[in-house]
Design an enzyme around this catalytic site. Structure first.
Site, PDB file in Angstrom:
ATOM      1  N   GLU A 149      -0.213  -2.194 -12.524  1.00 41.10           N
ATOM      2  CA  GLU A 149       0.618  -1.187 -13.192  1.00 41.10           C
ATOM      3  C   GLU A 149       1.803  -0.903 -12.279  1.00 41.10           C
ATOM      4  O   GLU A 149       1.610  -0.606 -11.086  1.00 41.10           O
ATOM      5  CB  GLU A 149      -0.172   0.100 -13.443  1.00 41.10           C
ATOM      6  CG  GLU A 149       0.646   1.144 -14.189  1.00 41.10           C
ATOM      7  CD  GLU A 149      -0.120   2.443 -14.436  1.00 41.10           C
ATOM      8  OE1 GLU A 149       0.516   3.392 -14.923  1.00 41.10           O
ATOM      9  OE2 GLU A 149      -1.317   2.506 -14.125  1.00 41.10           O
TER      10      GLU A 149
ATOM     11  N   ARG B 176     -14.763  -3.152  -5.213  1.00 40.20           N
ATOM     12  CA  ARG B 176     -13.575  -2.836  -4.417  1.00 40.20           C
ATOM     13  C   ARG B 176     -13.959  -2.819  -2.937  1.00 40.20           C
ATOM     14  O   ARG B 176     -15.038  -2.373  -2.566  1.00 40.20           O
ATOM     15  CB  ARG B 176     -13.053  -1.461  -4.834  1.00 40.20           C
ATOM     16  CG  ARG B 176     -11.741  -1.054  -4.186  1.00 40.20           C
ATOM     17  CD  ARG B 176     -11.485   0.415  -4.462  1.00 40.20           C
ATOM     18  NE  ARG B 176     -11.298   0.687  -5.858  1.00 40.20           N
ATOM     19  CZ  ARG B 176     -10.133   0.593  -6.493  1.00 40.20           C
ATOM     20  NH1 ARG B 176      -9.055   0.216  -5.825  1.00 40.20           N
ATOM     21  NH2 ARG B 176     -10.047   0.871  -7.774  1.00 40.20           N
TER      22      ARG B 176
ATOM     23  N   LYS C 264      -2.769   5.249  -5.205  1.00 41.57           N
ATOM     24  CA  LYS C 264      -1.303   5.285  -5.343  1.00 41.57           C
ATOM     25  C   LYS C 264      -0.788   6.722  -5.349  1.00 41.57           C
ATOM     26  O   LYS C 264       0.290   7.007  -4.823  1.00 41.57           O
ATOM     27  CB  LYS C 264      -0.884   4.565  -6.624  1.00 41.57           C
ATOM     28  CG  LYS C 264      -0.961   3.050  -6.529  1.00 41.57           C
ATOM     29  CD  LYS C 264      -0.444   2.429  -7.820  1.00 41.57           C
ATOM     30  CE  LYS C 264      -0.601   0.925  -7.813  1.00 41.57           C
ATOM     31  NZ  LYS C 264      -0.211   0.329  -9.096  1.00 41.57           N
TER      32      LYS C 264
END
Length: 559
Positions: free
Chosen positions: A35, A262, A272
């Site tokens: 994104e 992850r 982010k």
């Protein structure tokens, strides 16, 4: 060299099993779908290496697809940075795609779902919708608008699309099952209204699709065979498949979502939102600050593409999340730079060394090898004179047997030069040493082959000629956080763990061979660590960023 094949990870086992059950290699297609709402970080690097690595292994295309469905957070700057980072890592994408490329197709499919009674416009507030969804232990309640007529739904959806409704006034929801044990299946939102400029479609669209609706359908449009996501998307897989069921044509390949864990990195954050907070609050100078875990930040810090790829390969892919110590990443860059980085001599905390018996006004140019790990790296010449600079902590007036550097009455070798012996010191009024006086053995020149040159002494020091030394700005970067996991403490804000000593700026003195160095040139400062030329350098001043010290200084603190 071993002939043993590298064992497959579980992701590769999935692909191999699919190939054995009817997939062809020509059908394989992967994607990396960021994104564009921030810069890529070290966690993304693992996903990049996984997907593009699979593309290389199977000679299959890998698409770069921007999940640009939220104009409130996305910018062209981030698109450009993402492309730049992936290219720098050495990967090439087959097709550059954008979710926004599919807005019309996604909308057309949504209209069909409304006509089929599988989607409806809900006019409740987001708070009311959340409350009606219930909890994992209690079923949800249907929206009072769940049974709106097809005609009314289509009319409202069209008005949403045309911008005739306010933000938050309506949403489009899939009609699935408000009692599903999977909360994501309780009539999820497919579209919401956002009256903001989109970086590619401008103001053409007033409604934007949600991630879960966009993701699988984009994979399907691109005919991605395997859609690999991190583990938090495991509960989304059921919804991914349900949405595909609504549009799937059996003559086309059906994408498959699978999840991997992850890998979190210690002493940093990779959210982010939190990285953006570090930037906006001025803790760091930008997304590419060398203390940031972004790929751009690591690049500016002096990390190499190979060091990041080797790190990603070494931690592998797994099914369980864990915290990787940042020292493992630092180990990989040390290993890579040790093979590649030329050696130079730079003194960071100087004290003057005067060789009393060296000829006044004389300058010798001595040969120094550029990299003992690389025979093709060649050599350079460094100037040697009567007055030198050495590191202040390389001298003690009185020292025990374990101190192998310079002291009074003992000998050490100057790297690529001569053996010297400490004779005396000069101090200022406060007792600080301002000069160290020594004598040298003229027959002990390194590489001369003389008997004196072969004499063994226990210490070797780096140095620079005082008259020839170039002042350089040196930025000593350290870990940004003092805690290994700064954002998991529920009682404290992650900002409380900022390391106040994460940056120290000093003036160093370098040998003149670095005068023509360019930004991103990497060096080993002998005995000190690995450094890179920063883009802030000018013709008048070279700026170096420390990548890592020569040894892990944090390991000692942890003992």
């Amino acid at each position: 060299m071993s002939n043993e094949a590298t064992p497959l990870n579980f992701i590769e086992h999935i692909i191999e099993e699919d190939l054995s059950k009817g997939y062809t290699k020509e059908q394989l297609c992967f994607r990396f779908p960021p994104e564009p709402n921030g810069y890529l970080h070290i966690g993304h690097a693992s996903s990049i290496c996984l997907n593009f690595g699979l593309g290389e292994r199977y000679n299959a295309p890998v698409n770069l697809r921007f999940d640009d469905t939220n104009p409130a957070k996305e910018e062209q700057e981030f698109v450009d940075a993402i492309k730049r980072d992936i290219s720098w890592l050495g990967y090439e994408w087959a097709t550059e795609c954008y979710a926004s490329d599919y807005f019309q197709q996604l909308y057309d499919w949504a209209v069909e779902m409304v006509k089929d009674g599988k989607a409806y416009v809900d006019s409740q507030t987001s708070e009311a919708i959340a409350e009606q969804k219930g909890t994992p232990n209690t079923p949800g309640k249907p929206s009072p608008f769940r049974n709106r007529s097809v005609e009314e739904n289509l009319d409202l959806l069209e008005k949403m699309k045309n911008g005739e409704t306010k933000e938050g006034e309506h949403v489009l929801r899939a009609k699935i099952n408000m009692e599903s044990p999977n909360m994501l299946m309780r009539d999820p939102v497919m579209y919401r209204t956002i009256n903001k400029h989109h970086h590619r479609t401008g103001t053409d669209w007033k409604i934007f699709p949600m991630y879960d609706w966009t993701h699988g359908e984009s994979d399907y449009i691109e005919q991605v065979s395997h859609s690999f996501c991190t583990l938090e998307f495991l509960p989304h897989r059921e919804l991914y498949d349900w949405f595909l069921d609504q549009v799937y044509d059996s003559e086309k390949l059906r994408p498959k979502q699978r999840e991997f864990a992850r890998r979190n990195l210690s002493h940093t954050v990779v959210s982010k939102r939190k990285l953006a907070q570090l930037v906006s609050s001025g803790v760091v100078t930008g997304w590419d600050d060398p203390r940031m875990p972004t790929i751009s930040g690591l690049r500016r810090r002096g990390y190499t593409p190979d060091s990041i790829k080797n790190f990603a390969e070494s931690i592998g892919v797994g099914k369980r999340e864990n915290l990787i110590d940042v020292s493992h990443l630092e180990f990989n860059v040390r290993e890579d730079l040790n093979k590649k980085a030329p050696r130079i001599m730079v003194v960071l905390d100087p004290v003057k060394l005067i060789i009393d018996n060296y000829p006044e006004g004389n300058t010798e140019w001595l040969e120094a090898e550029n990299n003992p790990e690389d025979e093709t790296a060649g050599s350079r010449e460094v100037p040697f004179s009567k007055e030198l600079l050495i590191e202040r902590d390389d001298f003690l007036e009185e020292a025990n047997r374990k101190f192998f550097r310079l002291t009074l009455g003992k000998e050490v070798r100057l790297k690529n030069a001569y053996i010297i012996k400490g004779e005396s010191v000069v101090k200022d009024s406060e007792g600080n040493i301002t000069e160290i006086h020594c004598t040298y053995d003229p027959d002990s020149k390194s590489g001369s082959g003389s008997e004196a040159s072969l004499r063994k002494v226990k210490g070797t020091l780096h140095w620079v000629s005082a008259a020839h030394a170039l002042p350089v700005e040196v930025r000593l970067y350290d870990r940004l956080f003092t805690e290994a996991s700064p954002d998991t403490n529920k009682e404290k804000d992650f900002m409380e763990f900022i390391n106040p000593n994460s940056l120290e700026i000093i003036t160093g003195y370098a040998e003149p061979s670095i005068k023509e160095a360019n930004p991103e040139d990497k060096f080993q400062f002998q005995r000190l660590g690995y450094f890179v030329v920063d883009r802030d350098s000018t013709s008048d001043k070279i700026v170096f960023n420390r990548t890592v010290p020569l040894r892990d200084s944090w390991a000692k603190l942890a003992e």
